[in-house]
Design an enzyme around this catalytic site. Structure first.
Site, mmCIF file in Angstrom:
data_model
loop_
_atom_site.group_PDB
_atom_site.id
_atom_site.type_symbol
_atom_site.label_atom_id
_atom_site.label_comp_id
_atom_site.label_asym_id
_atom_site.label_seq_id
_atom_site.Cartn_x
_atom_site.Cartn_y
_atom_site.Cartn_z
ATOM 1 N N HIS A 499 7.533 -4.337 -6.433
ATOM 2 C CA HIS A 499 7.695 -2.918 -6.733
ATOM 3 C C HIS A 499 7.328 -2.650 -8.202
ATOM 4 C CE1 HIS A 499 9.798 1.031 -6.329
ATOM 5 N NE2 HIS A 499 9.866 0.870 -7.641
ATOM 6 N N GLU A 500 7.899 -3.420 -9.083
ATOM 7 C CA GLU A 500 7.656 -3.178 -10.510
ATOM 8 C C GLU A 500 6.197 -3.438 -10.880
ATOM 9 O OE1 GLU A 500 9.773 -1.531 -12.106
ATOM 10 O OE2 GLU A 500 11.356 -1.801 -10.616
ATOM 11 N N HIS A 503 4.195 -0.494 -10.440
ATOM 12 C CA HIS A 503 4.227 0.409 -11.599
ATOM 13 C C HIS A 503 3.279 -0.081 -12.695
ATOM 14 C CE1 HIS A 503 7.335 3.011 -10.174
ATOM 15 N NE2 HIS A 503 8.237 2.060 -10.102
HETATM 16 ZN ZN LIG Z 1 10.130 2.257 -9.216
#
Ligand SMILES: [Zn+2]
Ligand SMILES: *[C@@H]1O[C@H](CO)[C@@H](O)[C@H](O)[C@H]1NC(C)=O
Ligand SMILES: CC(=O)N[C@H]1CO[C@H](CO)[C@@H](O)[C@@H]1O
Length: 709
Positions: A499-500, A503
């Site tokens: 997830h990170e 980003h």
């Molecule tokens: Zn997030």
């Protein structure tokens, strides 16, 4: 900043000093990673000369005095630029003398501001962290005073009124500048403006009080060991024992979750759920009522019909009617599936406890029970297959193959702790440098306790044509153990890292011209979508094998059955779980639509409607202990589901059948990741999908995956 609940679980084991990413994924045979993944080894012991990152204005390891001096310089410079803009005569305003100086100031100052502010999250020195907090306060106060400058506002307004031609991104930027001023009431009369400030202060005070009441709630319950049957002995040992052997169960989330998931005694579960749902009922219900009223007045003053519309006006969802429609659509589309799930749980309860009615307090317990029976998932053992370096190189490999990126570790870069690593990100085909990121993975004393990505320098394009490249910091909370095996990740930590990295990728690929639009904090409904898209790779056999390998023999990836189980586990009872979340989101949205919503009645009404007829537990009121609607997520709780839904649309439509299709990946990179906050998100996604984003794919996929169980 952005924080995640998923990253909080601990893992153990130690990364040996001087070790580096093993550029071989678990399915070593599948890949010849070593050549393509140019990750340079680096050795801490050989750190002769510290290297500066070229093009990076974020400064590492400033001493205390420098931090405070830099903050003063930032403020002085900013004041100078604002004064200059303010002094432009209203009939002489141009893009070059009004907008450009403000935009370039932001772009240049942001990395310097972060040089002052970020140490408070990561510095190993208490003194430095304190100085950083102090610097941040000063800078915040200055920024806040700038956003209230009527003289600057007037000049910007005059420029906008002139209608000078601008590209769409610049136009959007000017709108944002004006919006920020007007959200401070600068277009209102002085009396109304004061009222806006007063109401804002009141909102802060009330939301603080609500959360404070919850944090200081010390309610507990006493149970005998028999009443806690089903809970593991190790857990019982952690409970405080009071007189005559009674054990103290607090309302902290780990206690509550343990009882609701594992306790065999229905009465105990019910009592804990009820007490939990009554927390702060005497105090917080009235606080929330008042808070909602004040918010409503605040939004009305600023010209919005209600607070929800105020909160949504610059989000992808745009209006509260759209959000309500979205939530109701999700809820009703999932009703059939949720009914089936509930029937399974009810049947199980009948077998175990007889004819007692099924209540919400039974949900978690029976879900857990079915999951234990159905999936042979031992998450403790699963860790053995996720050594940190293997997972990282797998993540890099996937990003490289999909998005045409190349990661290279920088040896001897200046960092604040020896565990911190720095990487350059290159465009694979042109070799152009796209940005840098710092990776600060392990928990340590004094370090910020959430998993998140922090922007250190935003990408931007100066008027001169010079591009500033983005620099990011990924903070995670992995546990470093004193042992000889490599660090192993829990599955939840693997998902969280993916997830990170979503980003980070978004941040690195961003090509917006304005620093403001290239962050990881643009439209919050939109910005989480790419990260949610990336999470999907954690549940597909092909990619799971790529990122896993038994720690003592990394050529052995996790077994096919386990991969399949993980995917089934992801979808187990997911309709019921999602409906429960929808319930809270609806509540949060509806209370922010008017000033006189009866918050007690509203929950009672919504509960059976959304939860398939299950009534709310008697006497409880979730409205008194739902901090997200009090602070941080007010009128925007729906946003998590929103991102998940559209991410599923993207993944299922474009990636599912060909997980490493670089063609599609590159389209995603240029059409979605590169756009940032500069363009309307619906337009961005439609451009990529070839149609408007839709909730259907998410629903169909959920039903399909659940039926396969
Ligand atoms: Zn997030
Ligand atoms: C840069 O990005 C961060 C994080 O996304 C954002 O908070 C900040 O406002 C951006 N900086 C500027 C100067 O706009
Ligand atoms: C508005 C309101 O009811 N506030 C109360 C919230 O709870 C605290 C105690 O925790 C009271 O002191 C406030 O009066």
């Amino acid at each position: 900043m952005e924080s995640e609940a998923t990253g909080e679980k601990k893992l153990s084991n130690k990364l040996k000093k001087g070790s580096y990413i093993v550029p071989v994924a678990g399915a070593a045979a599948l890949l010849t990673l070593a050549a393509s993944l140019a990750i340079t080894a680096f050795n801490h012991r050989r750190n002769s000369k510290r290297k500066d990152l070229s093009g990076c204005n974020f400064r590492v390891n400033l001493p205390t005095s420098e931090i405070l001096k830099l903050a003063d310089r930032i403020i002085a410079k900013s004041k100078e630029v604002h004064d200059a803009v303010a002094s432009v005569p209203l009939d002489k305003v141009t893009y070059k003398n009004v907008i450009l100086p403000l935009a370039e100031l932001e772009a240049q100052q942001f990395p310097l501001v972060q040089s002052c502010v970020v140490p408070k999250f990561v510095s190993t020195s208490d003194k430095v962290r304190k100085a950083s907090v102090e610097a941040e306060k000063k800078i915040d106060a200055h920024v806040s005073s700038c956003s209230k400058r009527e003289d600057v506002y007037r000049v910007v307004k005059a420029f906008a009124a002139k209608g000078e031609w601008m590209g769409p991104e610049a136009r959007h930027y000017v709108q944002c500048l004006i919006r920020d001023f007007e959200r401070n009431g600068l277009d209102l009369t002085a009396t109304k403006r004061e009222e806006v400030q007063r109401l804002r202060a009141q909102i802060d005070e009330l939301s603080f009080q609500y959360v404070h009441n919850l944090n200081y709630d010390a309610t507990y319950l006493l149970f005998s060991e028999n009443e806690l049957a089903g809970l593991p002995t190790e857990f019982l040992k952690t409970l405080e024992e009071v007189e005559n052997g009674m054990l103290k169960v607090t309302l902290k989330s780990n206690h509550v979750a343990a009882v609701l998931e594992l306790c065999k005694i229905g009465k105990t579960r019910r009592l804990v759920a009820m007490t939990c749902g009554k927390r702060c009922a005497k105090t917080n219900l009235s606080v929330l009522e008042e808070l909602v009223q004040v918010r409503h007045r605040f939004a009305r003053l600023l010209g919005y019909s209600n607070y929800a519309d105020y909160a949504l006006s610059f989000r992808m969802a745009k209006t509260s009617s759209k959000v309500l429609e979205f939530l109701e659509d999700i809820s009703s589309s999932l009703s059939d599936l949720a009914h089936k799930e509930l029937a399974v749980l009810k049947e199980l309860k009948k077998q175990e406890e007889g004819e007692l009615p099924f209540g919400v307090e039974d949900l978690l317990y029976y879900v857990k029970k079915v999951e234990q029976q159905e999936f042979d998932l031992d998450f403790g053992a699963l860790k053995q297959y996720f050594p940190v370096n293997l997972v990282l190189s797998g993540i890099f490999k996937i990003h490289q193959d999909l998005f045409g990126l190349r990661f290279e570790e920088i040896a001897n870069a200046d960092v604040w702790h020896s565990d911190v690593r720095v990487f350059s990100v290159f465009d694979l085909s042109s070799g152009e440098i796209l940005g840098y990121f710092y990776l600060d993975m392990y928990t340590r004393e004094g370090k910020y306790g959430q998993t998140c990505v922090v922007a250190l320098q935003n990408g931007s394009l100066a008027f001169s044509g010079a591009r500033q490249i983005p620099v990011a910091l990924l903070i995670s909370q992995l546990q470093k153990d004193i042992g000889s095996t490599p660090s192993l990740l829990r599955f939840s930590e693997v998902v969280s890292l993916f997830h990170e990295f979503g980003h980070v990728a978004q941040y690195m690929c961003n090509r917006a011209s304005f620093s403001r639009f290239s962050g990881v904090r643009v439209d919050p409904d939109f910005v989480e979508i790419p990260a949610h898209v990336l999470e999907h790779w954690c549940y597909e056999s092909f990619s799971l094998k790529l990122i896993s390998g038994f720690h003592q023999d990394i050529t052995k990836p996790i077994k096919e059955e386990i991969c399949k189980s993980l995917k089934r586990w992801r979808y187990s009872f997911s309709a019921l779980k999602l409906k429960q979340e929808v319930l809270y989101c609806l509540f949060d949205q509806i209370i922010h639509l008017a000033d006189n919503v009866d918050i007690v009645e509203l929950f009672k009404h919504l509960h059976p409607k959304v939860m398939l007829g299950l009534p709310m537990l008697e006497g409880i009121n979730p409205a008194s202990c739902f901090p997200r609607c009090a602070i941080g997520y007010e009128a925007s709780c729906y946003s998590r589901i929103w991102s998940e839904v559209f991410a599923a649309d993207i993944f299922t439509t474009k990636f599912r059948d060909d997980l490493l299709n670089q063609n599609v990946g590159m389209q995603f990179r240029t059409k979605v990741l590169a756009q940032g906050g500069a363009k309307d998100p619906v337009e961005i996604l439609s451009d990529f999908l070839g149609r408007e984003p839709s909730i259907r794919t998410f629903i169909d996929n959920k039903i399909e995956c659940s039926l396969r169980q």
